[in-house]
Design an enzyme around this catalytic site. Structure first.
Site, PDB file in Angstrom:
ATOM      1  N   HIS A   1     -11.541  74.870 -12.659  1.00 23.91           N
ATOM      2  CA  HIS A   1     -12.026  76.112 -13.275  1.00 23.91           C
ATOM      3  C   HIS A   1     -11.587  77.351 -12.504  1.00 23.91           C
ATOM      4  O   HIS A   1     -11.281  78.381 -13.096  1.00 23.91           O
ATOM      5  CB  HIS A   1     -13.551  76.053 -13.447  1.00 23.91           C
ATOM      6  CG  HIS A   1     -13.961  75.055 -14.496  1.00 23.91           C
ATOM      7  ND1 HIS A   1     -14.970  74.136 -14.322  1.00 23.91           N
ATOM      8  CD2 HIS A   1     -13.456  74.823 -15.745  1.00 23.91           C
ATOM      9  CE1 HIS A   1     -15.071  73.391 -15.420  1.00 23.91           C
ATOM     10  NE2 HIS A   1     -14.170  73.789 -16.287  1.00 23.91           N
TER      11      HIS A   1
ATOM     12  N   ASP B   1      -7.962  76.290 -22.265  1.00 21.36           N
ATOM     13  CA  ASP B   1      -8.605  75.187 -21.540  1.00 21.36           C
ATOM     14  C   ASP B   1      -8.790  74.028 -22.513  1.00 21.36           C
ATOM     15  O   ASP B   1      -9.891  73.761 -22.990  1.00 21.36           O
ATOM     16  CB  ASP B   1      -9.957  75.661 -20.978  1.00 21.36           C
ATOM     17  CG  ASP B   1     -10.675  74.555 -20.223  1.00 21.36           C
ATOM     18  OD1 ASP B   1     -10.047  73.521 -19.937  1.00 21.36           O
ATOM     19  OD2 ASP B   1     -11.877  74.724 -19.939  1.00 21.36           O
TER      20      ASP B   1
ATOM     21  N   PRO C   1      -7.725  66.619 -31.401  1.00 22.40           N
ATOM     22  CA  PRO C   1      -7.932  68.019 -31.828  1.00 22.40           C
ATOM     23  C   PRO C   1      -7.059  69.043 -31.101  1.00 22.40           C
ATOM     24  O   PRO C   1      -6.888  70.157 -31.585  1.00 22.40           O
ATOM     25  CB  PRO C   1      -9.417  68.274 -31.541  1.00 22.40           C
ATOM     26  CG  PRO C   1      -9.920  67.133 -30.740  1.00 22.40           C
ATOM     27  CD  PRO C   1      -8.961  65.998 -30.901  1.00 22.40           C
TER      28      PRO C   1
HETATM   29  N1  AG3 Z   1      -9.558  70.297 -19.755  1.00 25.01           N
HETATM   30  C1  AG3 Z   1      -8.434  69.525 -19.272  1.00 25.01           C
HETATM   31  C2  AG3 Z   1      -8.760  68.071 -19.164  1.00 25.01           C
HETATM   32  C3  AG3 Z   1      -7.578  67.178 -19.083  1.00 25.01           C
HETATM   33  C4  AG3 Z   1      -7.943  65.930 -18.407  1.00 25.01           C
HETATM   34  N2  AG3 Z   1      -7.114  64.831 -18.790  1.00 25.01           N
HETATM   35  C5  AG3 Z   1      -7.447  63.556 -18.527  1.00 25.01           C
HETATM   36  N3  AG3 Z   1      -8.490  63.250 -17.824  1.00 25.01           N
HETATM   37  N4  AG3 Z   1      -6.669  62.618 -19.003  1.00 25.01           N
HETATM   38  C6  AG3 Z   1     -10.736  70.256 -18.976  1.00 25.01           C
HETATM   39  C7  AG3 Z   1     -11.881  71.019 -19.532  1.00 25.01           C
HETATM   40  C8  AG3 Z   1     -12.722  71.558 -18.449  1.00 25.01           C
HETATM   41  N5  AG3 Z   1     -13.323  72.794 -18.784  1.00 25.01           N
END
Ligand code: AG3
EC number: 2.5.1.16
Length: 277
Positions: free
Chosen positions: A65, A158, A165
C-alpha cells in the site's frame, strides 16, 4: 486427540504453492464477481483472499500500500484529486489521505462485498474509508475512467491479477482512457505483477503505457506474501518524472516501507528486469 491443523494454499503457479497455517476461517462468500475469504493466519494475521489469490495481510500490507501510493503522490507536486481503481480493502485510500494536499480520494470498486467485508474484518486497513475526504463509488473502473475526462491529478490502479474481473484493467484501451481521465499534468500507477513470473505481462503493459504517456517508468518492491515476493509497478506520467523529484523536499510522513531515500532507488532495476522492458 491432537488439534487438527488447517492450512491454506495459494497456487501461485501450476507448479508452486504458497501455504500458511490458519487458525480460523473468519468469513467466506461467493460475490457477484469472485470468491472472497478472510482467514486468520498464524504467520501474517488476517488475510484477504480473492479467487484463491492473496490480496493483503495485516503483517505485510504496508509494503504494497505504501509503494503503490507514495511514489506517485510524491512525484506529483500538488495532488488534490486522486482516484483508486479497485482496492476495495481501502489500504491505498488510507495511504493517500496521509497527504494533506489531497482534497478528495475516490475509491472506484466494482465489488461492494470486498468493501463491506474489509470494513468489518480488516479495520486496520479499511479505517480511512469513512474519512470525509474519501468517496466510495461502486462501479466498473473501466466504465468510470471512460466516462470522466480531465478529472484527476493521480490515478492508482490497485487491481487483482489479470484474470476474471480485472482482465480489462491490463488492456491498451484502458490505459488510453486513464490518460484522458487525468488532468494535463496527471500521472498514474498500476500494480503489474511479479518480474519473476509475469515477464510477458510486464513487457506488454510497459510498452502499451509507453505508447500513450510521455514518461513511463517501472519500479519494484518486496511484498512477502505475493508470488516470488518481488513485485512491479508501472508508472505513466504526462509531465512529472519520478526520477526528477527533489527528494530533499519530500515531507516526512508516517510510513514503514517508503522513505525519501528510497524514492529514486526503487527505480534501479536488476539486470534481468531491465531486460524485460
Ligand atoms: N492487489 C494486488 C494483488 C495481487 C496478488 N496476486 C497474487 N497473490 N497472486 C492487492 C490489493 C490490495 N489492496
Amino acid at each position: 486427540m491432537a488439534e487438527m491443523e488447517l492450512w491454506f494454499t495459494e497456487q501461485q503457479t501450476p507448479d508452486l504453492g504458497f501455504t500458511c497455517k490458519i487458525t480460523k476461517t473468519i468469513y467466506t462468500a461467493k460475490t457477484q464477481y469472485q470468491d472472497l475469504a478472510i482467514l486468520e493466519t498464524k504467520q501474517f494475521g488476517r488475510m484477504l483472499v480473492l479467487d484463491g489469490a492473496v490480496q493483503t495481510t495485516i503483517a505485510d500490507e504496508f509494503c504494497y500500500h505504501e509503494l503503490i501510493s507514495h511514489v506517485p503522490l510524491f512525484t506529483h507536486p500538488n495532488p488534490k484529486k486522486v482516484a483508486v481503481i479497485g482496492g476495495g480493502d481501502g489500504g491505498v485510500i488510507r495511504e493517500i489521505l496521509k497527504h494533506d494536499e489531497v482534497e478528495k480520494a475516490y475509491l472506484i470498486e466494482i465489488d461492494r462485498e470486498v468493501i463491506e467485508a474489509s470494513k468489518k474484518y480488516l479495520p486496520e486497513i479499511s479505517c480511512a474509508l469513512d474519512d470525509e475526504r474519501a468517496e466510495v463509488v461502486i462501479t466498473d473502473g473501466i466504465k468510470f475512467v471512460s466516462e470522466n475526462k480531465n478529472m484527476f491529478d493521480v490515478i492508482i490502479v490497485d487491481s487483482t491479477d489479470p484474470v476474471g474481473p480485472a482482465v480489462g484493467l491490463f488492456q491498451d484501451s484502458f490505459y488510453k482512457a486513464v490518460f484522458e481521465c487525468l488532468k494535463e499534468d496527471g500521472l498514474f500507477v498500476a500494480q503489474t505483477e511479479s518480474p519473476f513470473y509475469d515477464q510477458d505481462l510486464i513487457k506488454n503493459v510497459f510498452h502499451a503505457v509507453k505508447s500513450i504517456f510521455p514518461i513511463t517508468r517501472l519500479y519494484l518492491g518486496f511484498i512477502p506474501t505475493y508470488p516470488s515476493g518481488l513485485w512491479s509497478f508501472t508508472l505513466g506520467s504526462k509531465k512529472y518524472d519520478p526520477l526528477e523529484v527533489d527528494i530533499s523536499k519530500i515531507k516526512r510522513i508516517d510510513t514503514k516501507y517508503y522513505n525519501p531515500e528510497l524514492h529514486k532507488a526503487l527505480f534501479a532495476l536488476p539486470t534481468f528486469v531491465q531486460e524485460i522492458i
